[in-house]
Design a protein around this motif. Structure first.
Motif, PDB file in Angstrom:
ATOM      1  N   THR A  14     -10.264  18.210  38.527  1.00 53.10           N
ATOM      2  CA  THR A  14      -9.554  17.917  39.895  1.00 53.10           C
ATOM      3  C   THR A  14      -9.952  19.120  40.855  1.00 53.10           C
ATOM      4  OG1 THR A  14      -7.498  19.119  39.251  1.00 53.10           O
ATOM      5  CG2 THR A  14      -7.705  16.722  38.977  1.00 53.10           C
ATOM      6  N   GLY A  15     -10.719  20.004  40.427  1.00 54.81           N
ATOM      7  CA  GLY A  15     -10.998  21.127  41.382  1.00 54.81           C
ATOM      8  C   GLY A  15     -12.221  20.965  42.275  1.00 54.81           C
ATOM      9  N   SER A  16     -12.663  21.557  42.961  1.00 51.61           N
ATOM     10  CA  SER A  16     -13.731  21.287  44.316  1.00 51.61           C
ATOM     11  C   SER A  16     -15.075  20.980  43.532  1.00 51.61           C
ATOM     12  CB  SER A  16     -14.024  22.253  45.134  1.00 51.61           C
ATOM     13  OG  SER A  16     -14.598  23.570  44.515  1.00 51.61           O
ATOM     14  N   ILE A  17     -15.526  21.624  42.322  1.00 49.02           N
ATOM     15  CA  ILE A  17     -16.657  21.249  41.492  1.00 49.02           C
ATOM     16  C   ILE A  17     -16.444  20.398  40.551  1.00 49.02           C
ATOM     17  CG2 ILE A  17     -18.562  22.328  40.185  1.00 49.02           C
ATOM     18  CD1 ILE A  17     -18.451  23.493  43.028  1.00 49.02           C
ATOM     19  N   GLY A  18     -15.395  20.449  39.896  1.00 47.99           N
ATOM     20  CA  GLY A  18     -15.153  19.409  38.970  1.00 47.99           C
ATOM     21  C   GLY A  18     -14.897  17.983  39.036  1.00 47.99           C
ATOM     22  N   ARG A  19     -14.402  17.754  40.535  1.00 51.28           N
ATOM     23  CA  ARG A  19     -14.626  16.349  41.070  1.00 51.28           C
ATOM     24  C   ARG A  19     -16.106  15.904  41.353  1.00 51.28           C
ATOM     25  NH1 ARG A  19     -10.186  16.630  45.734  1.00 51.28           N
ATOM     26  NH2 ARG A  19     -10.697  18.934  45.540  1.00 51.28           N
ATOM     27  N   LEU A  20     -16.692  16.785  41.655  1.00 53.30           N
ATOM     28  CA  LEU A  20     -18.121  16.310  41.965  1.00 53.30           C
ATOM     29  C   LEU A  20     -18.917  16.081  40.559  1.00 53.30           C
ATOM     30  CD1 LEU A  20     -18.900  18.859  44.713  1.00 53.30           C
ATOM     31  CD2 LEU A  20     -18.782  16.438  45.054  1.00 53.30           C
ATOM     32  N   VAL A  21     -18.479  16.959  39.634  1.00 55.96           N
ATOM     33  CA  VAL A  21     -19.066  16.651  38.200  1.00 55.96           C
ATOM     34  C   VAL A  21     -18.689  15.298  37.743  1.00 55.96           C
ATOM     35  CG1 VAL A  21     -18.596  17.513  35.705  1.00 55.96           C
ATOM     36  CG2 VAL A  21     -19.169  19.129  37.595  1.00 55.96           C
ATOM     37  N   ARG A  41      -1.227  13.228  40.129  1.00 54.63           N
ATOM     38  CA  ARG A  41      -2.235  13.555  41.069  1.00 54.63           C
ATOM     39  C   ARG A  41      -3.646  13.267  40.882  1.00 54.63           C
ATOM     40  NH1 ARG A  41      -5.344  18.307  41.468  1.00 54.63           N
ATOM     41  NH2 ARG A  41      -5.645  19.423  43.371  1.00 54.63           N
ATOM     42  N   ALA A  42      -4.036  13.491  39.554  1.00 52.39           N
ATOM     43  CA  ALA A  42      -5.285  13.216  39.323  1.00 52.39           C
ATOM     44  C   ALA A  42      -5.673  11.698  39.809  1.00 52.39           C
ATOM     45  CB  ALA A  42      -5.629  13.397  37.683  1.00 52.39           C
ATOM     46  N   GLU A  43      -4.999  10.788  39.438  1.00 51.06           N
ATOM     47  CA  GLU A  43      -5.375   9.383  39.883  1.00 51.06           C
ATOM     48  C   GLU A  43      -5.480   9.262  41.593  1.00 51.06           C
ATOM     49  OE1 GLU A  43      -1.959   7.458  38.446  1.00 51.06           O
ATOM     50  OE2 GLU A  43      -2.789   7.136  36.476  1.00 51.06           O
ATOM     51  N   ARG A  44      -4.920  10.303  41.978  1.00 47.65           N
ATOM     52  CA  ARG A  44      -5.353  10.108  43.696  1.00 47.65           C
ATOM     53  C   ARG A  44      -6.470  10.792  43.968  1.00 47.65           C
ATOM     54  NH1 ARG A  44       0.366  11.539  43.453  1.00 47.65           N
ATOM     55  NH2 ARG A  44      -0.118  13.778  43.519  1.00 47.65           N
ATOM     56  N   ALA A  49     -12.662   4.833  37.345  1.00 46.95           N
ATOM     57  CA  ALA A  49     -13.635   4.916  36.301  1.00 46.95           C
ATOM     58  C   ALA A  49     -13.458   6.193  35.015  1.00 46.95           C
ATOM     59  CB  ALA A  49     -15.015   4.750  36.527  1.00 46.95           C
ATOM     60  N   ALA A  50     -13.138   6.973  35.929  1.00 48.57           N
ATOM     61  CA  ALA A  50     -13.058   8.120  34.918  1.00 48.57           C
ATOM     62  C   ALA A  50     -11.429   7.883  34.018  1.00 48.57           C
ATOM     63  CB  ALA A  50     -12.439   9.741  35.544  1.00 48.57           C
ATOM     64  N   ASP A  51     -11.370   8.285  32.611  1.00 50.55           N
ATOM     65  CA  ASP A  51     -10.441   8.143  31.767  1.00 50.55           C
ATOM     66  C   ASP A  51      -9.590   9.663  31.757  1.00 50.55           C
ATOM     67  OD1 ASP A  51     -11.247   5.860  30.701  1.00 50.55           O
ATOM     68  OD2 ASP A  51     -12.488   6.622  29.316  1.00 50.55           O
ATOM     69  N   LEU A  52      -8.193   9.558  31.995  1.00 56.57           N
ATOM     70  CA  LEU A  52      -7.524  10.773  31.948  1.00 56.57           C
ATOM     71  C   LEU A  52      -7.169  11.294  30.701  1.00 56.57           C
ATOM     72  CD1 LEU A  52      -5.375  10.316  35.101  1.00 56.57           C
ATOM     73  CD2 LEU A  52      -7.656  11.041  34.938  1.00 56.57           C
ATOM     74  N   ALA A  53      -7.098  12.521  30.345  1.00 46.69           N
ATOM     75  CA  ALA A  53      -6.836  13.108  29.241  1.00 46.69           C
ATOM     76  C   ALA A  53      -5.764  14.144  29.591  1.00 46.69           C
ATOM     77  CB  ALA A  53      -7.765  13.658  28.324  1.00 46.69           C
ATOM     78  N   VAL A  54      -4.656  14.077  29.285  1.00 44.61           N
ATOM     79  CA  VAL A  54      -3.347  14.981  29.658  1.00 44.61           C
ATOM     80  C   VAL A  54      -3.521  16.097  28.824  1.00 44.61           C
ATOM     81  CG1 VAL A  54      -1.154  15.335  30.421  1.00 44.61           C
ATOM     82  CG2 VAL A  54      -2.268  13.163  31.053  1.00 44.61           C
ATOM     83  N   GLY A  55      -3.621  17.455  29.328  1.00 51.90           N
ATOM     84  CA  GLY A  55      -3.413  18.544  28.485  1.00 51.90           C
ATOM     85  C   GLY A  55      -3.733  20.052  29.252  1.00 51.90           C
TER      86      GLY A  55
END
Length: 255
Positions: A14-21, A41-44, A49-55
């Motif tokens: 969810t960071g500025s680079i991570g979202r682009l990755v 927050r991540a869903e927003r 299409a990205a699967d979320l892994a909570v950790g």
């Protein structure tokens, strides 16, 4: 270049680079698992299409499901410049991900920063230790040290790889690069065989962005198989001088 589809874990998603990755990996047809602490927050901010892994990177017990069945891991998490934060989040996050893998192999792309080897800079020293763990882990890897994010002019889109980490002013004079190009290089490295065991600084110069990064990866000096440090880095951090915490983490790596 091999464009086969991978299951990619995005750390710092969810960071500025991570979202682009995440977006770049999906664009290339990879399946993406995004490691997040807050699914709401991540869903927003992340594509559906990205699967979320909570950790939580600071809690190793929460990472097992995230690393399960992944082919590759892109680590772009970052906490700032306070030594304690870089030690307990940036560095510890890498150590905890490697521990969670428990000997399973994954292709790793780690983002640190230009100036990581600068002597007398405690927060940078922990980023360097994270790099060392990745090199010693036995995994295929690429370590990318970007310059200053988005300080580039619009005309500066030509991607440049440097080695030796010789620019250490701590200012944009050390190099600049667009965020989207950082993401592109990280994701490209996962399937480009010329990127394996390479460590480099990533900056931009005047000109258009290259269509194919293979020649840039191929021109780099490969890190030695048994080395803790990058191929052209100055030897300024003897293992005997490293803190016990790092030496314990190094010794605990699965072989």
């Amino acid at each position: 270049m091999n464009d086969r589809s991978l299951t990619v874990l995005a750390v710092g998603a969810t960071g500025s680079i991570g979202r682009l990755v995440v977006a770049e990996a999906l664009r290339r047809g990879h399946r993406v698992k995004a490691l997040v602490r807050d699914a709401g927050r991540a869903e927003r901010v992340l594509p559906a299409a990205a699967d979320l892994a909570v950790g939580d990177l600071t809690r190793p017990a929460t990472l097992a499901a995230a690393v399960d069945d992944v082919d590759a891991i892109v680590l772009t998490h970052g906490s700032g410049t306070r030594e304690a934060d870089v030690r307990d989040i940036d560095y510890a996050g890498v150590a905890n991900i490697l521990t969670a893998l428990d000997g399973r192999r994954a292709r790793i792309a780690l983002m640190t920063a230009v100036g990581t080897t600068r002597p007398g800079t405690p927060y940078a020293a922990w980023k360097r230790r994270a790099e060392r763990l990745v090199r010693a882990s036995g995994n295929a890897y690429t370590i990318v040290r970007p310059g200053w994010f988005d300080y580039n002019d619009a005309t500066q889109r030509a991607i440049v790889f440097r080695q030796g980490d010789t620019e250490q002013s701590g200012t944009p004079a050390d190099g600049v690069i667009a965020r989207d190009e950082i993401a592109r290089v990280l994701v490209d490295s996962l399937t480009n065989p010329e990127a394996d065991h390479r460590t480099f600084e990533l900056v931009a110069s005047d000109g258009p962005e290259q269509d194919d990064l293979t020649p840039l990866f191929a021109a780099l000096t490969r890190d030695a198989a048994d080395a803790l440090d990058a191929a052209e880095d100055a030897a300024t951090a003897p293992l005997a001088d490293e803190p016990q915490r790092f030496r314990d983490d190094l010794a605990a790596l699965p072989r």
